[in-house]
Motif scaffolding. Structure first.
Motif, PDB file in Angstrom:
ATOM      1  N   ASN A  79       0.819  -1.208   0.000  1.00 28.02           N
ATOM      2  CA  ASN A  79       0.000   0.000   0.000  1.00 28.02           C
ATOM      3  C   ASN A  79       0.853   1.257   0.000  1.00 28.02           C
ATOM      4  N   SER A  80       2.136   1.112   0.196  1.00 28.45           N
ATOM      5  CA  SER A  80       3.030   2.269   0.240  1.00 28.45           C
ATOM      6  C   SER A  80       3.640   2.567  -1.121  1.00 28.45           C
ATOM      7  N   VAL A  81       3.640   1.585  -2.016  1.00 29.51           N
ATOM      8  CA  VAL A  81       4.251   1.756  -3.334  1.00 29.51           C
ATOM      9  C   VAL A  81       3.313   1.222  -4.412  1.00 29.51           C
ATOM     10  N   TYR A  82       3.015   2.076  -5.392  1.00 25.73           N
ATOM     11  CA  TYR A  82       2.236   1.669  -6.563  1.00 25.73           C
ATOM     12  C   TYR A  82       3.155   1.784  -7.771  1.00 25.73           C
ATOM     13  N   PRO A  83       3.516   0.678  -8.390  1.00 22.96           N
ATOM     14  CA  PRO A  83       4.528   0.715  -9.461  1.00 22.96           C
ATOM     15  C   PRO A  83       4.059   1.391 -10.743  1.00 22.96           C
ATOM     16  N   THR A  84       4.680   2.504 -11.069  1.00 28.44           N
ATOM     17  CA  THR A  84       4.400   3.220 -12.309  1.00 28.44           C
ATOM     18  C   THR A  84       5.709   3.704 -12.927  1.00 28.44           C
ATOM     19  N   ALA A  85       5.687   3.913 -14.235  1.00 28.44           N
ATOM     20  CA  ALA A  85       6.913   4.228 -14.973  1.00 28.44           C
ATOM     21  C   ALA A  85       7.427   5.639 -14.713  1.00 28.44           C
ATOM     22  N   ASP A  86       6.590   6.642 -14.947  1.00 28.25           N
ATOM     23  CA  ASP A  86       7.027   8.033 -14.810  1.00 28.25           C
ATOM     24  C   ASP A  86       6.712   8.543 -13.410  1.00 28.25           C
ATOM     25  N   SER A  87       7.474   8.065 -12.467  1.00 26.47           N
ATOM     26  CA  SER A  87       7.301   8.438 -11.067  1.00 26.47           C
ATOM     27  C   SER A  87       8.677   8.448 -10.434  1.00 26.47           C
ATOM     28  N   GLY A  88       8.719   8.615  -9.137  1.00 28.21           N
ATOM     29  CA  GLY A  88      10.010   8.655  -8.466  1.00 28.21           C
ATOM     30  C   GLY A  88      10.085   7.660  -7.332  1.00 28.21           C
ATOM     31  N   GLY A  89      11.232   7.660  -6.657  1.00 30.23           N
ATOM     32  CA  GLY A  89      11.406   6.841  -5.469  1.00 30.23           C
ATOM     33  C   GLY A  89      11.125   5.366  -5.686  1.00 30.23           C
ATOM     34  N   GLY A  90      10.496   4.756  -4.658  1.00 22.74           N
ATOM     35  CA  GLY A  90      10.237   3.331  -4.690  1.00 22.74           C
ATOM     36  C   GLY A  90       9.281   2.904  -5.780  1.00 22.74           C
ATOM     37  N   SER A  91       8.382   3.805  -6.202  1.00 20.42           N
ATOM     38  CA  SER A  91       7.385   3.455  -7.208  1.00 20.42           C
ATOM     39  C   SER A  91       8.021   3.036  -8.527  1.00 20.42           C
ATOM     40  N   VAL A  92       8.907   3.854  -9.053  1.00 24.52           N
ATOM     41  CA  VAL A  92       9.530   3.520 -10.334  1.00 24.52           C
ATOM     42  C   VAL A  92      10.554   2.404 -10.169  1.00 24.52           C
ATOM     43  N   VAL A  93      11.187   2.314  -9.011  1.00 25.50           N
ATOM     44  CA  VAL A  93      12.149   1.243  -8.753  1.00 25.50           C
ATOM     45  C   VAL A  93      11.461  -0.119  -8.816  1.00 25.50           C
ATOM     46  N   VAL A  94      10.327  -0.248  -8.125  1.00 25.22           N
ATOM     47  CA  VAL A  94       9.578  -1.504  -8.150  1.00 25.22           C
ATOM     48  C   VAL A  94       9.058  -1.786  -9.558  1.00 25.22           C
ATOM     49  N   TYR A  95       8.569  -0.755 -10.233  1.00 24.44           N
ATOM     50  CA  TYR A  95       8.068  -0.911 -11.604  1.00 24.44           C
ATOM     51  C   TYR A  95       9.142  -1.533 -12.499  1.00 24.44           C
ATOM     52  N   ARG A  96      10.348  -1.019 -12.410  1.00 21.93           N
ATOM     53  CA  ARG A  96      11.424  -1.525 -13.281  1.00 21.93           C
ATOM     54  C   ARG A  96      11.732  -2.994 -12.997  1.00 21.93           C
ATOM     55  N   HIS A  97      11.739  -3.358 -11.733  1.00 21.10           N
ATOM     56  CA  HIS A  97      11.975  -4.769 -11.412  1.00 21.10           C
ATOM     57  C   HIS A  97      10.844  -5.643 -11.936  1.00 21.10           C
ATOM     58  N   LEU A  98       9.601  -5.216 -11.749  1.00 20.13           N
ATOM     59  CA  LEU A  98       8.461  -6.027 -12.180  1.00 20.13           C
ATOM     60  C   LEU A  98       8.435  -6.184 -13.700  1.00 20.13           C
ATOM     61  N   LYS A  99       8.782  -5.133 -14.438  1.00 19.57           N
ATOM     62  CA  LYS A  99       8.825  -5.238 -15.898  1.00 19.57           C
ATOM     63  C   LYS A  99       9.908  -6.222 -16.339  1.00 19.57           C
ATOM     64  N   ARG A 100      11.018  -6.235 -15.631  1.00 17.53           N
ATOM     65  CA  ARG A 100      12.071  -7.188 -15.962  1.00 17.53           C
ATOM     66  C   ARG A 100      11.643  -8.618 -15.635  1.00 17.53           C
ATOM     67  N   PHE A 101      10.907  -8.781 -14.558  1.00 19.45           N
ATOM     68  CA  PHE A 101      10.388 -10.112 -14.239  1.00 19.45           C
ATOM     69  C   PHE A 101       9.457 -10.601 -15.353  1.00 19.45           C
ATOM     70  N   GLU A 102       8.649  -9.716 -15.891  1.00 21.33           N
ATOM     71  CA  GLU A 102       7.779 -10.101 -17.006  1.00 21.33           C
ATOM     72  C   GLU A 102       8.593 -10.556 -18.209  1.00 21.33           C
ATOM     73  N   LYS A 103       9.689  -9.855 -18.498  1.00 22.77           N
ATOM     74  CA  LYS A 103      10.542 -10.256 -19.615  1.00 22.77           C
ATOM     75  C   LYS A 103      11.174 -11.622 -19.379  1.00 22.77           C
ATOM     76  N   GLU A 104      11.327 -11.979 -18.112  1.00 25.86           N
ATOM     77  CA  GLU A 104      11.868 -13.298 -17.775  1.00 25.86           C
ATOM     78  C   GLU A 104      10.800 -14.396 -17.810  1.00 25.86           C
ATOM     79  N   GLY A 105       9.565 -14.014 -18.150  1.00 26.10           N
ATOM     80  CA  GLY A 105       8.501 -14.995 -18.273  1.00 26.10           C
ATOM     81  C   GLY A 105       7.643 -15.164 -17.043  1.00 26.10           C
ATOM     82  N   LYS A 106       7.784 -14.255 -16.077  1.00 29.89           N
ATOM     83  CA  LYS A 106       7.005 -14.339 -14.847  1.00 29.89           C
ATOM     84  C   LYS A 106       5.729 -13.498 -14.976  1.00 29.89           C
TER      85      LYS A 106
END
Length: 381
Positions: free
Chosen positions: A10-37
């Motif tokens: 509830n503290s972080v909502y992953p979005t691309a054009d954002s700052g802090g933890g939000s964009v950090v988590v977004y980038r990891h999740l997008k990479r996980f998708e590329k890995e087939g997750k």
């Protein structure tokens, strides 16, 4: 499908054009998708109009749900039980799934319960300390909640060495260093020295400002650069603070640019150096002791010299000392700031600082290397 990421926060909502933890988590999740997750996001944030790039389960609060109250853990526990039942109706966890959360809000208890019920690995990222400093009293998690969570997490990912130590001191068994993942050199170009830098240093600060903590530093930098260059800040501040800055300081204020590619293009085209700083008041800015500025991880990829102003006891200050950062200033002395500004008007020194930015971008803040730490830990260890 095996290998899903069940992200609960509830503290972080992953979005691309954002700052802090939000964009950090977004980038990891997008990479996980590329890995087939497959990625599934679970949250109860009130803004339902947000559009997610991932599958999402929204926890709509029912009228009969008890509120979340720190001093009433039994109400929190009942609320968590109800929401877990709802989640399990929408999502049946299976073997190979991994639960990922951000340490610091009540949804950690949801993550804990789902992990326990289905014997799934539980992993947590910790970006900003909201549990073990003066902000602890504002958090909805009780000390007993935090103790239970820390005990059951398979692995924590801390953004700095001091935060690693902090988590271990508070009972965490396994804590890995995971710097905030940057975008990387998406422009595929690097800056070059310009003869105009010998005349005027064009310094820029881009990011959030804390009115009560950062004004003094802004004034020191403004006064130090006043006869040697131009100081620009790209930020969104309230009108009163903007008026205070405009009337008191020699600073050019421009609106913050949220699109990362546009921001990077603007920075590399218009400025000779960048500024990253913390205040020198640990009460006003206690998170600096353990948190690591994500903008620093981002900006080194631009190849511009970065003036870093922070106390020696801050996480970034310790990193700067350990890595002999050329433009690190460990005090808020106007004279020390002025010395560095004057040195950056020298081509040889400027190029050495530019080279250092590129070196640490690859060594410490390479996005592929950073993500591989998280991915391998969650799915291979």
């Amino acid at each position: 499908m095996k290998g899903r990421i069940i992200f609960i926060s509830n503290s972080v909502y992953p979005t691309a054009d954002s700052g802090g933890g939000s964009v950090v988590v977004y980038r990891h999740l997008k990479r996980f998708e590329k890995e087939g997750k497959e990625v599934v996001i679970i949250n109860s944030l009130p803004n339902k109009s947000r559009s997610s790039e991932f599958k999402e389960i929204y926890l709509d609060k029912k009228q009969w749900y008890p509120p979340i109250r720190k001093n009433w853990p039994i109400l929190t526990n009942i609320r968590v039980w109800l929401e877990v039942q709802y989640i399990l109706k929408k999502l049946k966890p299976t073997e190979g799934d991994v639960v990922l959360s951000i340490l610091g809000d009540y949804t950690n208890l949801l993550a804990l319960q789902i992990s326990k019920r289905y014997t799934l690995p539980l992993h947590m990222i910790y970006h900003d300390d909201s549990l073990f400093n003066r902000y602890e009293r504002e958090n909805t998690l009780t000390k007993s909640h935090v103790k239970a969570i820390v005990k059951k997490v398979n692995c924590f990912y801390a953004v700095s060495k001091p935060m690693q130590t902090l988590l271990i001191e508070n009972g965490a068994e396994l804590v890995k260093l995971l710097y905030p993942i940057p975008e990387g050199n998406i422009l595929n170009k690097l800056p070059a020295w310009k003869p105009s830098f010998e005349v005027n240093l064009e310094l820029c600060y881009a990011g959030m400002l804390l009115e009560d903590a950062h004004f003094d530093i802004l004034k020191k930098v403004s006064d130090a650069i006043s006869y040697n260059g131009i100081f620009t800040i790209l930020t969104n501040v309230n009108p009163l603070f903007e008026k205070k800055i405009s009337h008191s300081l020699r600073i050019k204020i421009e609106k913050q640019i949220l699109n990362k590619k546009e921001l990077f293009e603007y920075l590399i085209s218009n400025f000779s150096s960048l500024l990253v700083f913390y205040s020198f008041d640990s009460y006003k800015e206690p998170r600096m002791c353990t948190s690591f500025p994500s903008k620093f991880c981002e900006f080194v990829h631009l190849g511009l010299p970065i003036i870093l102003i922070a106390p020696t006891y801050s996480a970034i200050g310790k990193w700067a000392i350990e890595n002999n950062w050329k433009t690190y200033i460990s005090s808020d002395s106007q004279n020390e700031i002025r010395k560095i500004l004057l040195k950056l008007k020298n081509r040889e020194y400027w190029e050495a600082c530019s080279s250092q930015s590129r070196e640490v971008a690859d060594q410490y803040f390479n996005p592929e290397k950073i993500h591989s730490i998280l991915s391998q830990s969650m799915f291979l260890d």
